[in-house]
Design an enzyme around this catalytic site. Structure first.
Site, short mmCIF file in Angstrom:
data_model
loop_
_atom_site.label_atom_id
_atom_site.label_comp_id
_atom_site.label_asym_id
_atom_site.label_seq_id
_atom_site.Cartn_x
_atom_site.Cartn_y
_atom_site.Cartn_z
N TRP B 100 0.73 -1.12 0.03
CA TRP B 100 -0.07 -0.03 -0.01
C TRP B 100 0.68 1.11 -0.03
O TRP B 100 0.65 2.15 -0.71
CB TRP B 100 -1.16 -0.11 1.11
CG TRP B 100 -2.13 -0.95 0.82
CD1 TRP B 100 -2.20 -2.29 1.47
CD2 TRP B 100 -3.13 -1.04 -0.22
NE1 TRP B 100 -3.25 -3.09 0.71
CE2 TRP B 100 -3.67 -2.20 -0.19
CE3 TRP B 100 -3.35 -0.01 -1.07
CZ2 TRP B 100 -4.99 -2.47 -1.19
CZ3 TRP B 100 -4.41 -0.41 -1.92
CH2 TRP B 100 -5.00 -1.57 -1.89
N ASP B 171 -1.33 6.83 6.28
CA ASP B 171 -2.37 6.02 5.65
C ASP B 171 -2.98 4.90 7.12
O ASP B 171 -1.97 3.98 7.10
CB ASP B 171 -2.00 5.17 4.40
CG ASP B 171 -3.30 4.21 4.13
OD1 ASP B 171 -4.16 4.14 4.70
OD2 ASP B 171 -3.20 3.60 3.00
N LYS B 195 -12.60 -1.17 6.37
CA LYS B 195 -12.10 -1.92 7.53
C LYS B 195 -12.87 -1.98 8.96
O LYS B 195 -13.51 -2.74 9.33
CB LYS B 195 -10.71 -1.95 7.38
CG LYS B 195 -9.87 -2.57 6.21
CD LYS B 195 -9.65 -1.41 5.23
CE LYS B 195 -8.61 -1.63 4.12
NZ LYS B 195 -8.90 -2.95 3.40
#
Lengths: 360, 360
Positions: B100, B171, B195
């Protein structure tokens, strides 16, 4: 007890669709989880996505050389995303027929050459430009139109004559799926979901394949139409719940007989409201030229604006909500999207007639 | 009957939250319509938005000089949006600790000067860089980190030493709200909702006010943090249903005792899974350095990958779903977000132990 919701968007959704969403919210098709808890890469959700696309293609008759994208950011993000993807260093023409096309025009100005090809602002956005009022550039990268202006209640039933080779880009947010449209006459169609499609947070883009692949270097990956088309709208996690709900709305429209049938109902609904306005002896007024009165958004004013608050209060008593007009126009607005029933329209017309009879 | 859903995201949501959503889907608080059918400008929805923000501020202890934005496009759109807003013609440092952060680094390269300040790719993203492996630019516009790598299962429990004046941009998509964080140590925190927060299609940005107002000219209006902050996240129609659902999740976490209590449960859950791996005599293996093993995403492999399919089939029989590992890592991955109960973790550990006992 459900009320009649005339909001311009987010707007009423079909009750039967919401009942199905409710019933499978915690357990979709016996999977032991809701659709919004599932991996977007799993076969259950990809099945939902592909079925939604197939049903939309069927409903709208989308030719095979068009891609269908399920994206985020609403129509407002498209105001930037479209020039990023289609300008390719050229200029585009914008026709301004209301608040939304004006916003699209302004947003595009940050990103490259755009031209004002026509505007009806001088007549307070109550009409469409005549053919001789449009100054169209035959070299334009595209011509941008808003084919239904939600705030001003102006709908385009015919496209203007467009120079050969200039693709038409249309913001159909507030009237997509309200009637059959010939998709092949457009280069790109886009629509925020929160009027005739589903919940806010989803925007649908239908784009002719030859327009893909021209995005400027600064275009974010998730905003690049070609990249998103290659990845089946799933370069990143899509708004899965919104896509699922949109898919149910598409099935609901197909079950009604498709867009030709839906159009007949919408014509009948709009006629009832406009007839109530025009038959009120001036008590109510809609300022839009008759041939371009929107079937989806009907703004109207009371001759005596001092009665506005009382009208809205009586509406609320009859469980009619969302009728207050946009602040830039004033008065009332009845948004009568696909999911607004004829019963809801009759209830509104009943109020309008009773109220006028007592107050005129 | 609900299953135990170990998906990495979209992921399991709290059952009690979904029950409330179900019960008010067609009629929110007696209004006769669902929250997703309401105008985003009305006082009902703006109340929901403001309450969600207040609850999030309370849960995370967000200082008053930070703005909270509810946006669309997910973390992947933020990979572009953050440099658009914060680079201001300078360079930014990126530390790559998994898939990511690598994607974030690549996306930012389109938009201006970015530097690779450190990477653990050579060790297959199984550790965090040591302090002396980071080459941080004291003039950087910001330092970007991914504080929990969903695919590789690497979590950052301490921030690196950062040059004075360089804001940290993090993030936190896959571990936000899993434990208390000191927001004041960050310039900007962002997290996709799917999530620990709510449904896909919502991304939350928490940004220190002094970082606003530096967006480049090509930044679309809806992607400009300053403009969105001025408009209370409502320059355009926000993803209303996702914000509503996120607000219910925030209330659920507060009712559990807030993030300090949630962290204790998460520590216990993670310990059960890592103990099962480490106590399996090599039957299961997690490759991540112990101090940075993620409490949210636990990737593990079977020593004999020929048994993977059988393991997943037995999991499915026990109604444990979403355990297949990401294709880039292989094996299994148990995502044990806030909404995964200790019962679910015990069921997984039970399977792991039974399976190993029979197959080892």
């Amino acid at each position: 007890m459900r009320i009649f919701n005339f909001s311009a968007g987010p707007a009423v959704l079909p009750t039967t669709v919401l009942e199905q969403v409710r019933d499978e919210l915690l357990d979709w098709h016996g999977r032991g989880m809701g659709i919004m808890e599932m991996s977007h890469r799993g076969k259950d959700f990809t099945g939902v996505l592909h079925e939604a696309e197939a049903d939309l293609r069927d409903l709208m008759g989308i030719p095979s050389n068009y891609k269908v994208l399920f994206l985020q950011g609403g129509a407002t993000q498209q105001f930037a995303q479209i020039p990023m993807n289609l300008l390719a260093g050229r200029s585009a023409d914008y026709v301004v027929t209301g608040s939304w096309s004006k916003k699209a025009y302004k947003e595009a100005q940050h990103l490259g050459g755009v031209r004002l090809a026509g505007s009806t602002e001088a007549s307070a956005f109550t009409c469409l430009p005549a053919a001789n009022e449009l100054k169209l550039d035959p070299q334009a990268a595209y011509l941008h139109l808003c084919t239904n202006e939600t705030i001003h209640g102006v709908e385009m039933f015919d496209l203007p004559e467009v120079p050969a080779g200039v693709p038409v880009v249309a913001d159909m947010s507030s009237h997509i799926l309200s009637r059959p449209m010939d998709v092949s006459r457009y280069g790109l169609i886009y629509a925020g979901a929160q009027k005739n499609i589903g919940p806010a947070g989803l925007v649908i883009v239908i784009v002719r394949e030859d327009l893909l692949g021209k995005a400027s270097a600064i275009t974010p990956s998730v905003m690049n139409f070609a990249t998103m088309a290659e990845h089946d709208s799933m370069l990143n996690t899509p708004p899965t719940f919104g896509i699922y709900l949109a898919g149910l709305v598409f099935k609901n429209l197909k079950a009604q007989g498709g867009l030709a049938a839906v159009e007949q109902t919408n014509i009948a609904k709009a006629k009832r409201v406009y007839d109530a306005i025009d038959g009120s002896g001036g008590f109510y007024r809609n300022p839009v030229d008759a041939p371009c009165r929107s079937r989806m958004n009907v703004p109207f004013t009371l001759a005596n604006p001092a009665l506005d608050a009382e009208f809205l209060a009586e509406a609320a008593e009859r469980r009619l909500e969302g009728l207050k007009g946009h602040k830039s126009v004033g008065g009332m607005r009845a948004s009568i999207y696909n999911a607004m029933s004829l019963d809801g329209v009759e209830a509104l017309v009943g109020l309008m007639q009773d109220f006028a009879a007592r107050k005129a």
